[in-house]
Design a protein around this motif. Structure first.
Motif, short mmCIF file in Angstrom:
data_model
loop_
_atom_site.label_atom_id
_atom_site.label_comp_id
_atom_site.label_asym_id
_atom_site.label_seq_id
_atom_site.Cartn_x
_atom_site.Cartn_y
_atom_site.Cartn_z
N UNK A 110 24.88 -8.31 51.11
CA UNK A 110 25.11 -7.09 50.28
C UNK A 110 26.89 -6.56 50.42
N UNK A 111 27.09 -6.90 51.76
CA UNK A 111 28.85 -6.34 51.91
C UNK A 111 29.62 -7.34 51.27
N UNK A 112 29.23 -8.54 51.26
CA UNK A 112 29.91 -9.54 50.53
C UNK A 112 29.98 -9.56 49.19
N UNK A 113 28.89 -9.16 48.77
CA UNK A 113 28.69 -9.02 47.26
C UNK A 113 29.52 -7.67 46.76
N UNK A 114 29.31 -6.61 47.52
CA UNK A 114 30.12 -5.55 47.12
C UNK A 114 31.55 -5.79 46.99
#
Length: 134
Positions: A54-58
């Motif tokens: 999710x951090x990478x997606x953000x």
């Protein structure tokens, strides 16, 4: 004389380093006669992996938005644009250049630098109509 001791600023985000630190502390302090359930361990590891994704997606979404702003600003060059000035009034001019130096692209309009988010309208120059000869 009063002296102040520096205070530690708490982290505002829970990253993978903090998550692993909590997991290791939990394992270190568990009761040996009743160890952590392996299902719980797998669930926590899965949560860590999901959080990292999710951090990478953000980050990817932020980069995409930045790229979209750059493309939108570049498309304004040569167009008549309307923008809001610092005093709140509306002004119009032709965009002649774009700067990507800051976080928000700056469009040069009649020699003045205007933030992309201050532009409120765009008018395309009409295409030249070829002269009809008889």
């Amino acid at each position: 004389m009063y002296t102040t001791t520096p205070t530690r600023a708490p982290k505002q985000t829970l990253d993978s380093e903090a998550f692993m630190s909590l997991l290791v502390t939990q394992l270190r302090n568990q009761d040996p006669s009743s160890p952590m359930d392996t299902n719980q361990m797998i669930a926590q590891t899965t949560q860590l992996a999901m959080m990292e994704k999710l951090s990478a997606l953000s980050t990817t979404a932020d980069e995409n938005f930045s790229l979209q702003m750059r493309v939108a600003a570049a498309a304004l060059v040569g167009q008549d644009v309307t923008y809001t000035t610092a005093d709140g009034t509306s002004a119009t001019g032709t965009a002649s250049a774009v700067s990507y130096a800051g976080t928000v692209p700056q469009v040069t309009i009649n020699g003045m630098s205007v933030a992309l988010d201050a532009i409120t309208g765009v008018t395309a120059h009409p295409a030249a109509t070829p002269a009809v000869t008889a």
